[in-house]
Design an enzyme around this catalytic site. Structure first.
Site, PDB file in Angstrom:
ATOM      1  N   HIS A 134      39.429  27.331  43.612  1.00 42.22           N
ATOM      2  CA  HIS A 134      38.916  26.764  42.369  1.00 42.22           C
ATOM      3  C   HIS A 134      39.255  25.277  42.210  1.00 42.22           C
ATOM      4  O   HIS A 134      38.383  24.457  41.933  1.00 42.22           O
ATOM      5  CB  HIS A 134      39.461  27.531  41.155  1.00 42.22           C
ATOM      6  N   ASP A 139      45.572  31.632  45.452  1.00 42.76           N
ATOM      7  CA  ASP A 139      44.739  32.244  44.416  1.00 42.76           C
ATOM      8  C   ASP A 139      43.886  31.210  43.683  1.00 42.76           C
ATOM      9  O   ASP A 139      42.770  31.509  43.263  1.00 42.76           O
ATOM     10  CB  ASP A 139      45.651  32.979  43.416  1.00 42.76           C
ATOM     11  N   ARG A 178      32.439  55.084  46.396  1.00 37.66           N
ATOM     12  CA  ARG A 178      32.905  56.342  46.980  1.00 37.66           C
ATOM     13  C   ARG A 178      32.750  57.536  46.037  1.00 37.66           C
ATOM     14  O   ARG A 178      32.563  58.655  46.461  1.00 37.66           O
ATOM     15  CB  ARG A 178      34.403  56.201  47.277  1.00 37.66           C
TER      16      ARG A 178
HETATM   17  C1  BG6 Z   1      40.628  34.119  39.569  1.00 37.25           C
HETATM   18  C2  BG6 Z   1      42.098  34.254  39.920  1.00 37.25           C
HETATM   19  O1  BG6 Z   1      39.896  33.735  40.709  1.00 37.25           O
HETATM   20  O2  BG6 Z   1      40.478  33.131  38.559  1.00 37.25           O
HETATM   21  C3  BG6 Z   1      42.889  34.622  38.695  1.00 37.25           C
HETATM   22  O3  BG6 Z   1      42.248  35.252  40.915  1.00 37.25           O
HETATM   23  C4  BG6 Z   1      42.636  33.642  37.583  1.00 37.25           C
HETATM   24  O4  BG6 Z   1      44.281  34.670  38.994  1.00 37.25           O
HETATM   25  C5  BG6 Z   1      41.132  33.449  37.349  1.00 37.25           C
HETATM   26  O5  BG6 Z   1      43.245  34.136  36.402  1.00 37.25           O
HETATM   27  C6  BG6 Z   1      40.861  32.321  36.366  1.00 37.25           C
HETATM   28  O6  BG6 Z   1      39.525  32.306  36.022  1.00 37.25           O
HETATM   29  P1  BG6 Z   1      39.048  31.757  34.603  1.00 37.25           P
HETATM   30  O7  BG6 Z   1      37.553  31.778  34.684  1.00 37.25           O
HETATM   31  O8  BG6 Z   1      39.584  32.701  33.580  1.00 37.25           O
HETATM   32  O9  BG6 Z   1      39.618  30.393  34.483  1.00 37.25           O
END
Ligand code: BG6
Length: 484
Positions: free
Chosen positions: A240, A235, A51
């Protein structure tokens, strides 16, 4: 060992949200590093779209600052940085209106890959897809990249999928889970499917249980508003940890290709059993010294959102029947460590007179820090005095194997962006996978909401709430230590 760099095809990459935090922190530094590694063709071009009212040179200055902030000084080469910045352009765009879209279209060159990175709030995904279509940029050469959170629940994920599918084919959609770009996560597949050693033992006959831990030391300060609506389940676990679980548990795919791998992952998610309330522990970090509590960070004094979660689940299939999978993740824990540990059963009988359960083989796959693999084997304690046994690790650190400080290991984002340009979807989530993950997660969340569960507090810097320890103690097991 010097890693082989295979250059990618020429591309135009548009970053929507090109002035945002993720672009400055991860995407643009990652692209710079790929260029420094010699992977980016001379004709590649990167266009920031946002933007803000800036021009090309203002954007280049912003990116220069970002790179100098997020890449260590000694890893930046002045000439390479100048030539990287020359590839950059900027378009001021109105994501919801028509402003700027014709300018963007005019900048896209024909005959090359067109990638559009949606580094924006998910509420804009559908709008961007629709605008790209309207301004004739959604052709077969186009790929779109979307970030998590991909939905808040099954219903919203479906709606997102539908809004993208209205203009793009599934083969053009790259849903990022940056855990899949981590070196060790891919190595997990290499270890499982590139060696004959593990497969015969990879089942409930030999595996006692599996633990997946992603422990962080950071709190949610700075992103409390997002996090408080999300919590650790949405999250981290839904995406993950779920991906890690899939890769450790899936059947061998017939080929290392996108659909073969994703089909197998999907089967794992669909076979996950519901989580019983007493197999679930939610926690929230408390004040510690001068450090704020979760509720302070989230600016919500009555928040019931969890910053920690531990749970036990099973995979209902022949391979994993009877094998518990324990998952745990949290903020403000003792150390930053991510590990998948496969704990094997004891030998059926000890010829040494010790309880055979005293010793276990454990395969530990470390994602961070110090990415690598450790295999604990039982050997004789050295010296005279009889046959005393001890468990020692055979340790393989990738940094040692791949070069000093692991400098040859690209960051997850670098690898994934290059995969987008190559058109390789293997390390990206398919729409049905994401929906299946929500379909498992939603009832767990609905359960604690209906019961009105309040998360247990835990001290910052600890291992999480006591109840999480009990989850394993009750099964006569214990968590692996959280250590940095
Ligand atoms: C992100 C989450 O997807 O992954 C975060 O939103 C988290 O809350 C992060 O801290 C962790 O990623 P990494 O690569 O630092 O383990």
């Amino acid at each position: 060992m010097v890693s082989r760099v295979i250059p990618v095809d020429p591309f135009d990459l548009v970053i929507f949200g090109g002035t945002g935090d993720l672009a400055r922190r991860k995407i643009l530094p990652g692209l710079y590093r790929r260029m420094a590694a010699g992977q980016m063709p001379d004709t590649a071009r990167i266009i920031g779209a946002a933007r803000g009212e800036i021009d090309d040179s203002g954007y280049r200055q912003m990116v220069r600052d970002a790179i100098q902030t997020f890449i260590p000084k000694d890893a930046i080469d002045a000439k390479t940085l100048d030539s990287f910045l020359e590839r950059l352009g900027y378009v001021q765009i109105d994501a919801k209106g028509d402003g700027g879209w014709s300018d963007l279209k005019a900048k896209m060159r024909s005959g090359m890959v067109h990638a559009f990175y949606f580094s924006v709030a998910p509420s804009l995904f559908g709008t961007l897809a629709e605008r790209l279509h309207k301004f004739d940029m959604a052709g077969p050469d186009a790929r779109i990249v979307v970030e998590k959170p991909f939905g808040h629940d099954l219903e919203s994920a479906r709606a997102l999928n539908d809004s993208l599918a209205a203009h793009f084919d599934e083969t053009q959609i790259y849903r990022i889970d940056h855990y899949l770009g981590k070196e060790t996560v891919q190595n997990l597949m290499a270890v499982r499917f590139g060696n004959v050693l593990f497969e015969p033992l990879w089942n409930g006959q030999y595996v006692d249980h599996i633990q997946i831990t992603v422990a962080e030391t950071v709190g949610v300060g700075g992103r409390g508003a997002y996090y408080d609506r999300s919590g650790a389940m949405r999250d981290m676990v839904q995406n993950h940890l779920m991906q890690l679980l899939c890769l450790i548990a899936m059947e061998p795919p017939s080929r290392f290709d996108p659909d073969a791998v994703r089909d197998e992952k999907l089967k794992v998610i669909r076979a996950l059993t519901p989580v019983e309330p007493h197999h679930l522990v939610r926690g929230q970090y408390d004040v510690s010294g001068t450090e704020p509590s979760y509720r302070d960070d989230a600016e919500n004094p009555r928040s019931r959102t969890e910053s920690f979660i531990a749970l036990k689940t099973h995979i209902a299939n022949w391979r994993w029947a009877g094998v518990p999978f324990y998952l745990r993740t949290g903020k403000k824990l003792r150390a930053r460590t991510s590990e998948i540990a496969v704990i094997f059963k004891p030998t059926p009988h000890s010829i040494f007179g010790e309880a055979s359960s005293a010793h276990r083989n454990i395969l530990s796959i470390r994602l961070q820090p110090n990415e690598g693999i450790e295999m604990f084997v039982t050997i004789k304690e050295p010296g005279p005095g009889g046959m005393r046994l001890v468990d020692v690790p055979l340790d393989m650190s990738f940094a040692e194997a791949l070069g000093p400080d692991g400098e040859d290991v690209p960051d997850a984002y670098e690898r994934l962006i290059m995969d987008v340009i190559r058109g390789n979807q293997t390390l990206f989530m398919r729409g049905d996978e994401v929906e299946a993950a929500w379909a498992w997660t939603d009832p767990i969340i609905a359960g604690w909401e209906t019961r009105g569960d309040v998360p247990k507090t835990y001290d910052a810097g600890s291992n999480g709430p006591e109840d999480a320890l009990m989850l394993l103690h009750r099964d006569n097991r214990r968590w692996r230590e959280i250590r940095g």
